[in-house]
Write an enzyme that holds these catalytic residues in place. Structure first.
Site, PDB file in Angstrom:
ATOM      1  N   GLU A 174       0.731  -1.439  -0.121  1.00 55.49           N
ATOM      2  CA  GLU A 174       0.075  -0.052   0.146  1.00 55.49           C
ATOM      3  C   GLU A 174       0.785   1.345  -0.114  1.00 55.49           C
ATOM      4  OE1 GLU A 174      -2.750  -0.400   3.223  1.00 55.49           O
ATOM      5  OE2 GLU A 174      -3.877  -1.687   1.981  1.00 55.49           O
ATOM      6  N   CYS A 217      12.396  15.618   2.323  1.00 55.97           N
ATOM      7  CA  CYS A 217      13.703  16.044   2.788  1.00 55.97           C
ATOM      8  C   CYS A 217      14.458  16.729   1.430  1.00 55.97           C
ATOM      9  CB  CYS A 217      14.453  14.395   2.955  1.00 55.97           C
ATOM     10  SG  CYS A 217      14.755  13.583   1.481  1.00 55.97           S
ATOM     11  N   GLU A 256      -6.559  -7.940   0.010  1.00 56.88           N
ATOM     12  CA  GLU A 256      -6.925  -7.923   1.288  1.00 56.88           C
ATOM     13  C   GLU A 256      -8.390  -7.573   1.381  1.00 56.88           C
ATOM     14  OE1 GLU A 256      -4.637  -5.262   3.664  1.00 56.88           O
ATOM     15  OE2 GLU A 256      -2.854  -5.690   2.666  1.00 56.88           O
ATOM     16  N   PHE A 260      -6.379  -7.253  17.384  1.00 59.70           N
ATOM     17  CA  PHE A 260      -7.999  -7.583  17.429  1.00 59.70           C
ATOM     18  C   PHE A 260      -8.681  -7.494  15.847  1.00 59.70           C
ATOM     19  CE2 PHE A 260      -7.675  -5.623  21.585  1.00 59.70           C
ATOM     20  CZ  PHE A 260      -7.908  -6.920  22.178  1.00 59.70           C
ATOM     21  N   HIS A 261      -7.795  -7.659  15.046  1.00 61.89           N
ATOM     22  CA  HIS A 261      -8.154  -7.494  13.537  1.00 61.89           C
ATOM     23  C   HIS A 261      -8.658  -8.745  13.040  1.00 61.89           C
ATOM     24  CE1 HIS A 261      -8.306  -7.022   9.261  1.00 61.89           C
ATOM     25  NE2 HIS A 261      -8.025  -5.697   9.477  1.00 61.89           N
TER      26      HIS A 261
HETATM   27  C1  GAL Z   1      -3.943  -2.657   5.184  1.00 67.81           C
HETATM   28  C2  GAL Z   1      -2.877  -3.142   5.500  1.00 67.81           C
HETATM   29  C3  GAL Z   1      -2.505  -4.318   6.161  1.00 67.81           C
HETATM   30  C4  GAL Z   1      -3.289  -4.383   7.339  1.00 67.81           C
HETATM   31  C5  GAL Z   1      -4.865  -4.067   6.957  1.00 67.81           C
HETATM   32  C6  GAL Z   1      -5.494  -4.134   8.103  1.00 67.81           C
HETATM   33  O1  GAL Z   1      -4.247  -1.418   4.832  1.00 67.81           O
HETATM   34  O2  GAL Z   1      -2.103  -3.329   4.022  1.00 67.81           O
HETATM   35  O3  GAL Z   1      -1.041  -4.626   6.374  1.00 67.81           O
HETATM   36  O4  GAL Z   1      -2.864  -3.537   8.309  1.00 67.81           O
HETATM   37  O5  GAL Z   1      -4.888  -2.993   6.428  1.00 67.81           O
HETATM   38  O6  GAL Z   1      -6.937  -3.953   7.831  1.00 67.81           O
END
Ligand code: GAL
Length: 682
Positions: A156, A163, A309, A359-360
């Site tokens: 992402e 800098c 994701e 907690f994800h």
């Molecule tokens: C995304 C990220 C992942 C994880 C995820 C959690 O934005 O790429 O590494 O943090 O969020 O929802």
């Protein structure tokens, strides 16, 4: 026609996600369990090593890939795939301490401390060298490994750095683009507040009063990101030429022009975390998601993309940790497939024990076994995937395209005015998109430089900035028989964010649209305005509709009136028009109307053009139909975004339910939040 599978040797849906065994090396039993649970969950593809740099290189120049060897070998034994990451999204602390230049400098001019992730300088030669070394090591080590499926470059990409190295690169970029400072001054209209520059080094990217500067800084950040990504993939392409490369995107993330990033990717990957928060009706979130997916498919001309994701249950960073209700996960995954995904992947496979993502949601929860609701829902997706192999590589066939342009959005954002309270560019694109989504009509979401050849209807919501050549291409599209629906705020500035002179819409569009937009009334919530359909208008529109935020005062120059304003000093003046130009037509909406009017207008235009609907009968509210096809077989996804049962009228058509094998005719019954995949029987 069919596109090849994302991982050429694996003609199935990719299912799995971010997997971080590097966090569990002291818990080998957990890793054994991970592998046992892979089969049960139907997961087959894992993004590895995204944030694993310190585990590969605990000390500068000392490398250890033992754990990755072990994981890759175990995946290969099962015939599963690794989407191997380059670890540049988070760097080791030793690197930040020894080489502070790898850390970003913020807008305050201060160098950041070592913390968090996604905060490295894209220009730093040290960082680039370190990235090159680690990427080369990974590519060398795994180039012949049977588990290597594709590359996941960094994570992402986002952010900016101010800098000295980045500023130097910025001046260089400007010099290349503008050649002379005089030319830059003219393009940016810097004769304002005494800003005419006399040296490149005077150009501070934080200066907010020169709109052209702000626009170019955003372009520069995108260029810099793409340049960094190209640097990252040099060793990957050299050593593993067959493995495809991607960088995971974040929907409509404003910080990068993803169309440019897409050019560097071999396939598109998106991360998507919709909030299914409404107890009764999530169709708004659903149609927005649909628009994002349609864009990701359109970015490679229709090629399937990867949902890289998504969350199998609830995230820990959104305002509410609302669990997915029964049916919601399945619908979310089928929705992605419906719009062109050949992969539905998760963040994350196993939930970590500590730190800020503990907690994800994950496929494997802290309890560690398969007897959870979420695990069962994920396994169901695995089973569904296996029934949908025929869908792999198919695409959509859209007669309609919506133009959604990053640079135009930036230009509008960076302009003070014409009215500031409610620009809402993406939201407005969505309002237009939703009318097609509700009708079950396939839509491509393209940028303004894409070819228009395949389309019959082009929608231009608030296309504030016209890039060079765009107006001529629209002229040709309409002259040759195409139809355009354009809204207020179209054709106001050029690609330096300078207003067109000679009347809006600029650049010759005045003739194509058959009107002159004299002034823009940015009305307040206290103003009452309406559009009123005129009697006998050619679309047969009827009634009065509320108007918000924008009312342009337009003059006809050949266009015909469909509706007029109902109130205020311009009552009776044209608000909605149509212009015949060559063999085509342009509809213009000078005002931001309530959704009901958008639906009526777009339905009338679709009817007029006989745009193909995926299902012939009107869909119940909250239900959409989307379709994928190889040109012969047609796979229809019917998705219910309401939390109540719904019945879809199928008319005289017959289908085979691809998940149950049953024949479906007359009507389709959908559960609350339910979904179905049907193959049309001809
Ligand atoms: C995304 C990220 C992942 C994880 C995820 C959690 O934005 O790429 O590494 O943090 O969020 O929802």
């Amino acid at each position: 026609m069919k596109y090849p599978p994302i991982i050429s040797k694996f003609p199935h849906f990719l299912h799995g996600g971010d997997y971080n065994p590097d966090q569990w090396l002291k818990h080998p039993k957990a890793i054994d369990e991970d592998f046992r649970l892979m089969d049960l969950s139907g997961c087959n593809t894992f993004s590895l090593g995204i944030f694993a740099w310190t585990s590969y290189e605990p000390e500068e120049g000392k490398f250890n890939f033992d754990w990755l060897d072990m994981i890759m070998d175990r995946l290969a034994k099962k015939g599963y795939n690794a989407i191997l990451a380059t670890p540049s999204g988070a760097r080791p602390a030793w690197m930040a301490m020894k080489y502070p230049e790898v850390l970003r400098v913020s807008r305050s001019g201060l160098r950041e401390t070592y913390n968090n992730r996604h905060n490295h300088c894209w220009t730093s030669p040290v960082y680039r060298e370190k990235v090159n070394i680690i990427n080369t090591k990974l590519a060398e080590r795994y180039k012949y490994h049977p588990a290597l499926g594709a590359w996941h470059v960094s994570n992402e990409y986002n952010g900016e750095c101010l800098c000295d190295l980045c500023l130097k690169s910025w001046y260089e970029w400007l010099r290349k683009k503008y050649k002379t400072i005089d030319n830059l001054n003219e393009c940016w209209w810097t004769y304002f507040w005494s800003h005419n520059y006399t040296a490149w080094e005077q150009i501070d990217p934080r200066d907010g009063c020169v709109d052209g500067l702000r626009l170019d800084w955003a372009r520069f950040i995108t260029w810099q990101c793409c340049d960094f990504m190209k640097h990252e993939i040099v060793p990957l392409k050299k050593l593993t030429p067959a493995a495809k490369v991607t960088a995971n995107m974040m929907g409509f993330f404003n910080g990068l022009d993803y169309w440019r990033v897409a050019e560097v990717c071999d396939f598109i990957a998106d991360d998507s975390y919709p909030s299914w928060y409404k107890p009764d009706d999530n169709s708004d979130t659903g149609s927005f998601q649909g628009m994002a997916h349609d864009m990701h498919r359109s970015m490679k001309g229709g090629k399937p993309f990867v949902l890289m994701e998504s969350c199998p249950s609830a995230t820990n960073w959104q305002p509410y940790h609302r669990l997915k209700r029964p049916g919601v996960h399945k619908r979310e995954m089928l929705q992605a497939i419906a719009h062109g995904a050949d992969a539905t992947m998760y963040f994350q496979y196993r939930k970590g024990m500590g730190s800020c993502e503990k907690f994800h949601g994950a496929v494997i929860d802290h309890v560690g076994h398969e007897k959870t609701r979420v695990f069962k829902e994920v396994s169901e997706i695995g089973k569904i995937h296996r029934k949908l192999d025929a869908v792999i590589g198919t695409s959509t066939k859209s007669e309609v395209a919506i133009v959604n342009d990053w640079e135009s959005n930036w230009a509008l954002d960076y302009s003070a005015g014409p009215t500031n309270a409610s620009k809402k560019y993406i939201e407005n694109c969505h309002s237009m998109y939703r009318t097609f989504w509700k009708s079950g009509v396939s839509v491509d979401v393209i940028e303004s430089t894409c070819s228009f050849d395949k389309y019959r209807l082009l929608v231009l919501p608030m296309l504030f900035m016209l890039k060079k050549g765009f107006a001529e291409r629209i002229d040709k599209f309409v002259s040759d028989g195409g139809t355009v629906i354009a809204t207020y705020l179209t054709g106001i500035v050029d690609d330096h964010d300078r207003c067109f002179t000679g009347g809006w819409p600029g650049c010759g569009l005045r003739k194509v649209f058959g009107l002159w937009n004299e002034e823009i009334d940015g009305i307040t919530p206290d103003d009452k305005q309406q559009v009123v359909a005129v009697k006998g208008n050619e679309l047969n529109l009827k009634g009065k509709f509320e108007v918000y935020d924008y009312c342009e005062r337009i003059h006809l120059e050949g266009a015909k009136v469909l509706a007029v304003y109902g109130n205020d000093f311009y009552s009776g003046e044209p608000a909605i028009t149509v212009n015949r130009h060559g063999k085509g037509k342009v509809y213009y909406m000078a005002a931001r109307t309530e959704d009901d009017f958008l639906m009526k207008l777009s339905s009338a235009v679709m009817e007029d053009l006989k745009i193909r609907k995926i299902l012939q009968k009107t869909l119940p509210d909250g239900v959409t139909a989307q379709m994928r096809t190889d040109g012969k077989r047609e796979f229809v996804f019917v998705l219910n975004f309401k939390s109540k049962k719904q019945t879809v009228d199928l008319g005289k058509e017959k289908f085979k339910d691809m998940l149950t094998g049953e024949t479906v005719k007359h009507s389709l019954k959908l559960e609350a939040d339910g979904s179905a995949v049907l193959e049309r029987i001809f």
